[in-house]
Design a protein around this motif. Structure first.
Motif, PDB file in Angstrom:
ATOM      1  N   LYS A 180       0.852  -1.197   0.000  1.00 41.07           N
ATOM      2  CA  LYS A 180       0.000   0.000   0.000  1.00 41.07           C
ATOM      3  C   LYS A 180       0.879   1.236   0.000  1.00 41.07           C
ATOM      4  CE  LYS A 180      -3.554   2.318   2.806  1.00 41.07           C
ATOM      5  NZ  LYS A 180      -4.379   2.210   4.052  1.00 41.07           N
ATOM      6  N   GLU A 182       0.564   5.636  -0.284  1.00 41.30           N
ATOM      7  CA  GLU A 182      -0.237   6.855  -0.354  1.00 41.30           C
ATOM      8  C   GLU A 182       0.618   7.978  -0.910  1.00 41.30           C
ATOM      9  OE1 GLU A 182      -1.928   7.677   3.437  1.00 41.30           O
ATOM     10  OE2 GLU A 182      -3.077   5.795   3.520  1.00 41.30           O
ATOM     11  N   THR A 183       0.144   8.591  -1.988  1.00 36.60           N
ATOM     12  CA  THR A 183       0.845   9.698  -2.637  1.00 36.60           C
ATOM     13  C   THR A 183      -0.150  10.834  -2.848  1.00 36.60           C
ATOM     14  OG1 THR A 183       0.389   8.752  -4.825  1.00 36.60           O
ATOM     15  CG2 THR A 183       2.495   8.191  -3.790  1.00 36.60           C
ATOM     16  N   SER A 185      -3.336  12.704  -2.787  1.00 34.41           N
ATOM     17  CA  SER A 185      -4.732  12.306  -2.631  1.00 34.41           C
ATOM     18  C   SER A 185      -4.993  10.878  -3.094  1.00 34.41           C
ATOM     19  CB  SER A 185      -5.640  13.264  -3.425  1.00 34.41           C
ATOM     20  OG  SER A 185      -5.525  14.584  -2.937  1.00 34.41           O
ATOM     21  N   THR A 187      -4.378   6.657  -3.133  1.00 32.97           N
ATOM     22  CA  THR A 187      -3.975   5.467  -2.390  1.00 32.97           C
ATOM     23  C   THR A 187      -3.883   4.310  -3.373  1.00 32.97           C
ATOM     24  OG1 THR A 187      -5.078   6.210  -0.360  1.00 32.97           O
ATOM     25  CG2 THR A 187      -4.550   3.869  -0.532  1.00 32.97           C
ATOM     26  N   TYR A 212      -8.986   7.701  -4.777  1.00 31.39           N
ATOM     27  CA  TYR A 212      -8.728   9.139  -4.794  1.00 31.39           C
ATOM     28  C   TYR A 212      -9.624   9.796  -3.759  1.00 31.39           C
ATOM     29  CZ  TYR A 212      -8.684  14.021  -6.303  1.00 31.39           C
ATOM     30  OH  TYR A 212      -8.578  15.389  -6.328  1.00 31.39           O
TER      31      TYR A 212
END
Length: 362
Positions: A180, A182-183, A185, A187, A212
């Protein structure tokens, strides 16, 4: 933690006293010298003690107990029953071992409130490493198909919610390896199941997805492929493409809709052969005054079977909730399910929910 330190120091004093007595200090030294020797010995023992594993760590014990009382009205007859809306107890811990790096463990079990009260089967049990480059985890976990898609329509107090997704959707996957990231907004999630006892020697299930999120909007897209097993042998696969949109308005109104297209592919043709099915789940929630909330949902399941053996159905449910506290919920639900080839079902349920979350930090 304070009590454990007191116990440790008391134990050290006792050990030091025993050592002093065995060496004859009590008979030969003044009391002040004996006390000083004891303090020095205690300091030595404390320095030699293993460092606390709770340093830079946090642990939480959490749970949610959700009994229900259900009156069912079906073609086969009417009945009363005590049910359960998936009660659960779990523990989660994490330890930071470098800047931005954490070791994480989670173990969660169902609780059989409706019957014997015993712990049921495991829901999630995994160990993960989280870093600035994403999180890698191994064990029984939620797949992207649920976390990015179904979770946003899973707002009802029922063990079978979401009511269309529930028929064949993936809620937990064992023997699962996930990643997983997260960048901003977005995932990104990916996972693969490796169960050497079933199917072939490779991955039995692969699931990828992206979500998003803004403060009010969630968009999710996910793809899942899973082996069909027939007498322990792989016979084709199922491929599912799912999507969801969820939005929360300024007045608190929440709307969400989730759709899945599912393709059943078989290498060796069976009774119904290759086919195409789908699931549709919608959800609405609107807060009323004094902690009350109204929830509505419509759902539709299609298995792609074109004869009388099809289990296609649709239906709706409506729920009135009261939240006197943030962790206490009382609800009244009406559920109606209409089958194409079976008798219709309806049920009225009243239920309670109590959540708790206890946290410790080191």
């Amino acid at each position: 933690m304070k009590n454990s330190k007191i116990f440790f120091r008391t134990s050290m004093i006792a050990a030091a006293l025993a050592l002093a007595t065995s060496q004859g200090y009590a008979a030969e030294q003044p009391l002040s010298d004996q006390v000083e020797a004891l303090n020095q010995r205690i300091a030595q023992l404390e320095a030699q003690a293993a460092p606390s594993q709770f340093k830079n760590s946090q642990v939480s014990l959490y749970g949610s107990i959700r009994p229900t009382l259900i009156y069912s009205d079906a073609d086969t007859g009417n009945s009363w029953d005590v049910g359960d809306a998936i009660s659960q107890v779990g523990i989660k811990g994490s330890t930071e071992f470098a800047d931005g790096w954490q070791a994480i463990v989670k173990a969660e079990w169902a609780v059989d409130v409706a019957n014997s009260g015993n712990f049921g089967k495991g829901r999630q049990t995994y160990v993960a490493i989280a870093s600035p480059y994403g999180q890698l985890a191994i064990g029984k976990q939620r797949p992207a198909q649920y976390s990015l898609i179904a979770e946003y329509v899973d707002i009802f107090n029922n063990a079978h919610s979401p009511f269309a997704y529930d028929r064949e959707g993936a809620f937990f996957v064992d023997n699962f390896v996930t990643y997983k990231l997260e960048t901003g907004s977005f995932t990104w999630m990916a996972g693969a199941q490796f169960n050497g006892d079933k199917g072939d020697t490779g991955a039995d299930l692969v699931n990828i997805g992206v979500g998003y999120d803004t403060s009010a909007l969630h968009l999710g897209l996910s793809y899942l492929t899973q082996d069909n097993l027939e007498n322990g042998q792989v016979n084709g696969d199922n491929q599912t493409l799912g999507g969801v949109v969820a939005y929360t308005f300024d007045n608190g109104l929440y709307l969400a809709a989730s759709y899945q297209d599912k393709q059943y592919n078989f290498d060796n043709q069976i009774q119904h052969g290759d086919r195409s099915g789908s699931t549709l789940d919608t959800a609405l929630a609107y807060p009323l005054s004094n902690g009350y909330k109204i929830k509505l949902g419509y759902f539709q399941f299609k298995d792609g079977i074109e004869d009388i053996s099809s289990l296609d159905y649709d239906g709706f449910n409506t729920t009135l909730e009261w939240n006197p506290l943030s962790n206490v919920r009382v609800h009244l639900e009406y559920l109606n399910k209409n089958y194409d080839n079976l008798g219709d079902d309806s049920a009225i349920a009243v239920g309670f929910r109590y959540d708790f979350n206890l946290n410790w930090k080191g």
